[in-house]
Design a protein around this motif. Structure first.
Motif, PDB file in Angstrom:
ATOM      1  N   SER A 183       4.294   5.618 -13.522  1.00 23.38           N
ATOM      2  CA  SER A 183       5.329   5.195 -14.462  1.00 23.38           C
ATOM      3  C   SER A 183       6.674   5.854 -14.184  1.00 23.38           C
ATOM      4  CB  SER A 183       4.891   5.483 -15.902  1.00 23.38           C
ATOM      5  OG  SER A 183       4.706   6.879 -16.101  1.00 23.38           O
ATOM      6  N   SER A 184       6.668   6.966 -13.458  1.00 27.17           N
ATOM      7  CA  SER A 184       7.922   7.667 -13.153  1.00 27.17           C
ATOM      8  C   SER A 184       8.582   7.178 -11.870  1.00 27.17           C
ATOM      9  CB  SER A 184       7.657   9.179 -13.031  1.00 27.17           C
ATOM     10  OG  SER A 184       6.836   9.457 -11.900  1.00 27.17           O
ATOM     11  N   LEU A 185       7.901   6.285 -11.135  1.00 30.91           N
ATOM     12  CA  LEU A 185       8.451   5.780  -9.872  1.00 30.91           C
ATOM     13  C   LEU A 185       9.440   4.645 -10.116  1.00 30.91           C
ATOM     14  CD1 LEU A 185       5.171   5.603  -7.731  1.00 30.91           C
ATOM     15  CD2 LEU A 185       7.027   7.255  -7.461  1.00 30.91           C
ATOM     16  N   PRO A 186      10.378   4.429  -9.178  1.00 32.27           N
ATOM     17  CA  PRO A 186      11.265   3.259  -9.264  1.00 32.27           C
ATOM     18  C   PRO A 186      10.440   1.975  -9.256  1.00 32.27           C
ATOM     19  CG  PRO A 186      12.019   4.793  -7.581  1.00 32.27           C
ATOM     20  CD  PRO A 186      10.673   5.272  -8.015  1.00 32.27           C
ATOM     21  N   ASP A 187      10.967   0.909  -9.883  1.00 35.62           N
ATOM     22  CA  ASP A 187      10.219  -0.337 -10.014  1.00 35.62           C
ATOM     23  C   ASP A 187       9.731  -0.863  -8.668  1.00 35.62           C
ATOM     24  OD1 ASP A 187      10.667  -0.135 -12.669  1.00 35.62           O
ATOM     25  OD2 ASP A 187      12.205  -1.703 -12.788  1.00 35.62           O
ATOM     26  N   SER A 188      10.584  -0.755  -7.622  1.00 31.41           N
ATOM     27  CA  SER A 188      10.228  -1.293  -6.307  1.00 31.41           C
ATOM     28  C   SER A 188       9.061  -0.549  -5.670  1.00 31.41           C
ATOM     29  CB  SER A 188      11.442  -1.240  -5.373  1.00 31.41           C
ATOM     30  OG  SER A 188      11.899   0.106  -5.230  1.00 31.41           O
ATOM     31  N   LEU A 189       8.849   0.694  -6.063  1.00 26.62           N
ATOM     32  CA  LEU A 189       7.780   1.502  -5.477  1.00 26.62           C
ATOM     33  C   LEU A 189       6.563   1.642  -6.397  1.00 26.62           C
ATOM     34  CD1 LEU A 189       9.837   4.432  -3.875  1.00 26.62           C
ATOM     35  CD2 LEU A 189       8.891   2.414  -2.735  1.00 26.62           C
ATOM     36  N   ALA A 190       6.680   1.120  -7.608  1.00 23.63           N
ATOM     37  CA  ALA A 190       5.591   1.297  -8.577  1.00 23.63           C
ATOM     38  C   ALA A 190       4.295   0.662  -8.101  1.00 23.63           C
ATOM     39  CB  ALA A 190       6.003   0.714  -9.929  1.00 23.63           C
ATOM     40  N   VAL A 191       4.403  -0.527  -7.465  1.00 19.98           N
ATOM     41  CA  VAL A 191       3.194  -1.196  -7.002  1.00 19.98           C
ATOM     42  C   VAL A 191       2.533  -0.393  -5.884  1.00 19.98           C
ATOM     43  CG1 VAL A 191       4.363  -2.646  -5.270  1.00 19.98           C
ATOM     44  CG2 VAL A 191       2.224  -3.406  -6.304  1.00 19.98           C
ATOM     45  N   VAL A 192       3.330   0.269  -5.044  1.00 20.26           N
ATOM     46  CA  VAL A 192       2.780   1.136  -4.000  1.00 20.26           C
ATOM     47  C   VAL A 192       2.114   2.350  -4.635  1.00 20.26           C
ATOM     48  CG1 VAL A 192       3.321   2.542  -1.974  1.00 20.26           C
ATOM     49  CG2 VAL A 192       4.501   0.366  -2.331  1.00 20.26           C
ATOM     50  N   VAL A 221      -1.813  -0.014   5.968  1.00 19.76           N
ATOM     51  CA  VAL A 221      -0.461  -0.578   6.114  1.00 19.76           C
ATOM     52  C   VAL A 221      -0.463  -2.062   5.752  1.00 19.76           C
ATOM     53  CG1 VAL A 221       1.356  -1.150   7.771  1.00 19.76           C
ATOM     54  CG2 VAL A 221       0.284   1.116   7.824  1.00 19.76           C
ATOM     55  N   MET A 222      -1.486  -2.788   6.193  1.00 17.20           N
ATOM     56  CA  MET A 222      -1.579  -4.209   5.853  1.00 17.20           C
ATOM     57  C   MET A 222      -1.687  -4.389   4.338  1.00 17.20           C
ATOM     58  SD  MET A 222      -4.123  -5.715   8.838  1.00 17.20           S
ATOM     59  CE  MET A 222      -4.054  -7.402   8.211  1.00 17.20           C
ATOM     60  N   GLY A 223      -2.460  -3.526   3.704  1.00 16.84           N
ATOM     61  CA  GLY A 223      -2.586  -3.601   2.243  1.00 16.84           C
ATOM     62  C   GLY A 223      -1.248  -3.393   1.553  1.00 16.84           C
ATOM     63  N   MET A 224      -0.477  -2.434   2.039  1.00 19.85           N
ATOM     64  CA  MET A 224       0.834  -2.158   1.450  1.00 19.85           C
ATOM     65  C   MET A 224       1.777  -3.354   1.640  1.00 19.85           C
ATOM     66  SD  MET A 224       3.315   1.133   2.143  1.00 19.85           S
ATOM     67  CE  MET A 224       1.944   2.243   1.785  1.00 19.85           C
ATOM     68  N   ILE A 225       1.737  -3.958   2.820  1.00 25.80           N
ATOM     69  CA  ILE A 225       2.592  -5.116   3.093  1.00 25.80           C
ATOM     70  C   ILE A 225       2.232  -6.287   2.175  1.00 25.80           C
ATOM     71  CG2 ILE A 225       3.152  -6.890   4.813  1.00 25.80           C
ATOM     72  CD1 ILE A 225       2.853  -4.672   6.957  1.00 25.80           C
ATOM     73  N   PHE A 226       0.937  -6.553   2.050  1.00 26.06           N
ATOM     74  CA  PHE A 226       0.512  -7.660   1.187  1.00 26.06           C
ATOM     75  C   PHE A 226       0.887  -7.407  -0.281  1.00 26.06           C
ATOM     76  CE2 PHE A 226      -2.530  -9.032   4.582  1.00 26.06           C
ATOM     77  CZ  PHE A 226      -2.074 -10.340   4.673  1.00 26.06           C
ATOM     78  N   LEU A 227       0.807  -6.155  -0.712  1.00 23.86           N
ATOM     79  CA  LEU A 227       1.185  -5.832  -2.086  1.00 23.86           C
ATOM     80  C   LEU A 227       2.683  -6.019  -2.315  1.00 23.86           C
ATOM     81  CD1 LEU A 227      -0.982  -2.708  -2.942  1.00 23.86           C
ATOM     82  CD2 LEU A 227      -0.960  -4.880  -4.164  1.00 23.86           C
ATOM     83  N   LEU A 228       3.488  -5.611  -1.356  1.00 21.50           N
ATOM     84  CA  LEU A 228       4.939  -5.799  -1.473  1.00 21.50           C
ATOM     85  C   LEU A 228       5.291  -7.284  -1.494  1.00 21.50           C
ATOM     86  CD1 LEU A 228       6.172  -2.962   0.917  1.00 21.50           C
ATOM     87  CD2 LEU A 228       6.374  -3.014  -1.575  1.00 21.50           C
ATOM     88  N   ILE A 229       4.571  -8.069  -0.690  1.00 17.57           N
ATOM     89  CA  ILE A 229       4.779  -9.520  -0.714  1.00 17.57           C
ATOM     90  C   ILE A 229       4.385 -10.089  -2.081  1.00 17.57           C
ATOM     91  CG2 ILE A 229       3.980 -11.730   0.235  1.00 17.57           C
ATOM     92  CD1 ILE A 229       3.658 -10.294   2.941  1.00 17.57           C
ATOM     93  N   ALA A 230       3.216  -9.656  -2.581  1.00 19.11           N
ATOM     94  CA  ALA A 230       2.740 -10.133  -3.885  1.00 19.11           C
ATOM     95  C   ALA A 230       3.726  -9.795  -4.988  1.00 19.11           C
ATOM     96  CB  ALA A 230       1.370  -9.526  -4.190  1.00 19.11           C
ATOM     97  N   ASN A 231       4.282  -8.586  -4.921  1.00 22.48           N
ATOM     98  CA  ASN A 231       5.249  -8.168  -5.933  1.00 22.48           C
ATOM     99  C   ASN A 231       6.542  -8.990  -5.822  1.00 22.48           C
ATOM    100  OD1 ASN A 231       5.893  -6.388  -8.126  1.00 22.48           O
ATOM    101  ND2 ASN A 231       7.263  -5.269  -6.765  1.00 22.48           N
ATOM    102  N   TYR A 232       6.938  -9.287  -4.596  1.00 24.76           N
ATOM    103  CA  TYR A 232       8.171 -10.043  -4.370  1.00 24.76           C
ATOM    104  C   TYR A 232       8.049 -11.486  -4.869  1.00 24.76           C
ATOM    105  CZ  TYR A 232      11.994 -12.338  -1.876  1.00 24.76           C
ATOM    106  OH  TYR A 232      13.094 -13.084  -1.563  1.00 24.76           O
ATOM    107  N   ILE A 233       6.885 -12.116  -4.603  1.00 23.07           N
ATOM    108  CA  ILE A 233       6.703 -13.515  -5.005  1.00 23.07           C
ATOM    109  C   ILE A 233       6.177 -13.644  -6.429  1.00 23.07           C
ATOM    110  CG2 ILE A 233       6.258 -14.207  -2.608  1.00 23.07           C
ATOM    111  CD1 ILE A 233       3.280 -14.418  -3.294  1.00 23.07           C
TER     112      ILE A 233
END
Length: 466
Positions: free
Chosen positions: A351-360, A449-461
């Motif tokens: 909860s203390s992380l920036p929104d863009s990094l929260a999913v990570v 790394v693949m998991g992180m990429i897919f999560l960032l994509i999921a968060n973006y879309i």
């Protein structure tokens, strides 16, 4: 027989006991705490924002010793399952069906051996994604190892095509009722929704894992000394060198009858799992029946059947001990009341992380928690009631939160020593844990790394229910 240095086997015990001791020390360092829990649809789940500090219960030396028999008691179903499967497989092995069948298969695959790896990875990947294949993979390990040896590879390839195939399916989980199903139910999402994105994930992981295994397998086949199981000092290695497949008996009608029993048994298991929710006890019972029928088809006397069964069960003693000791780590943490403390700390960190990094952060949190709660459904029940409100607050879709759970719950199951299934697989294949770490390290980094990429994509879309 598979050969390896005798000194490697105790490494697994030392590693597991070391983790148990470390967790016992942590019960003196971390404050004890608990969430309140409630019964929802027959499942015990955590109540968000209910964490409270409780009286500490540090685990001393005698508690560590007690955790081992406690762990064995709590995993008794898996341990006895291993004994039954070991006995049944010994009867099937003694029938000659597996060796003659693999011999026949290898002859027909000459020049195309490497394609066995991606094909089996995909088959077990689909089973992992639909049936939630996990503990059941244990029964396939001896066949996978025997096939790998026959193809000129090593035992690492054999255990990997079974274990890693089911693993990529389990944590892609496009229709996995035991992890994704439970998590989506708690998140109040339509069951198995978002399946298209998860199928893309499975195929991507399948390609990456296939390339990794095929490169290693070809390297070992060309030069056995490159195998991580090769012992330069003793001059021994785990390859097909000691197996003469050319002089094995032909595939006979009795072998065909045994194969029909084998396939029929798995068909019954599949039907039972899907229709009646069968698990360890029922699957073990089917294997017991398969073993007895195989012995009768092979015209073995009752005494010979019993003797062969006992020999196979004895081979599983080490695997059973490893499963119980792996569970002792969790026992110490539960008795020391520090699991909920870790979940609470990690959720506040997210909860203390920036929104863009929260999913990570959510992803990393689930990875950490998975070490302590290796059960998929158990981790979902413990974390999703906390993560879903947190995701809503941070603007992360619930489907993305479930995906973070999937990856965090799944990836590390193929490397953490607290996974009883992994330790049993390695024990059966006679692959020590330290060798497995060296082998899978690069692939694990690729997966993460693949998991992180897919999560960032999921968060973006804004990955949603459909």
């Amino acid at each position: 027989m598979l050969q390896q240095k005798k000194s490697r086997i105790p490494h697994t015990f030392v590693t597991l006991l070391s983790f148990t001791i470390v967790m016992a020390i942590m019960t003196y360092v971390l404050p004890a705490g608990q969430f309140e829990r409630a019964e929802v649809d027959g499942r015990t789940v955590v109540i968000p924002d209910s964490y409270t500090i409780v009286e500490s219960n540090p685990q001393g030396f005698f508690d560590v010793l007690k955790s081992v028999p406690k762990g064995m008691t709590e995993t008794a179903d898996i341990i006895f399952f291993l004994f039954i499967v070991g006995g049944a497989f010994q009867l099937i092995t003694d029938s000659g069906m597996i060796s003659s069948g693999i011999n026949l298969l290898v002859k027909r695959l000459q020049g195309k051996e490497k394609w066995v790896i991606p094909i089996l990875l995909l088959v077990f990947g689909v089973l992992g994604s639909t049936m939630g294949l996990s503990e059941e993979t244990i029964v396939f390990i001896p066949i996978g190892v025997a096939l790998a040896l026959a193809l000129g590879y090593d035992a690492l390839v054999g255990v990997s095509i079974i274990s890693l195939g089911a693993a990529i399916g389990f944590f892609a989980g496009f229709m996995n009722p035991f992890s994704v199903g439970v998590a989506q139910e708690i998140a109040e999402l339509p069951l198995f929704s978002g399946v298209g994105f998860r199928i893309i994930i499975l195929l991507s992981l399948w390609v990456a894992t296939s390339v990794f295994l095929m490169r290693y397998a070809e390297k070992v086949k060309k030069n056995p000394e490159t195998s991580l199981l090769y012992d330069c000092k003793a001059g021994t290695h785990v390859t097909a060198g000691g197996i003469d497949f050319e002089n094995l008996p032909a595939f006979t009608k009795r072998h065909l009858a045994t194969l029909i029993v084998f396939i029929g048994g798995f068909a019954i298991i599949g039907y039972g799992v899907f229709q009646y929710g069968w698990f360890i006890v029922e699957i073990g019972s089917v294997f017991l029946g398969m073993g007895i029928l195989t012995g009768l088809i092979s015209r073995m006397s009752p005494s010979d059947i019993a003797e062969s069964f006992v020999v196979g069960a004895k081979e599983m003693v080490f695997a059973g001990l490893v499963v119980g000791i792996a569970r002792s780590i969790l026992v110490v943490m539960e008795d020391g009341l520090i699991i909920d403390t870790l979940i609470n700390y990690l959720s506040h960190l997210i909860s203390s992380l920036p929104d863009s990094l929260a999913v990570v952060g959510m992803y990393i949190t689930q990875i950490v928690i998975n070490f302590f709660i290796p059960s998929g459904s158990g981790q979902a029940a413990a974390t999703m009631p906390v993560m879903i409100p947190l995701a809503d607050t941070l603007g992360i879709t619930r489907q993305t939160a479930v995906l973070a759970f999937q990856f965090g719950d799944g990836f590390m199951d193929s490397i953490i020593p607290t996974s009883g299934v992994l330790m049993a697989q390695l024990s059966i294949a006679k692959v020590s844990y330290d060798v497995w770490l060296k082998f899978i390290g690069k692939l694990m980094l690729i997966w993460l790394v693949m998991g992180m990429i897919f999560l960032l994509i999921a968060n973006y879309i804004q990955y949603g229910p459909f």
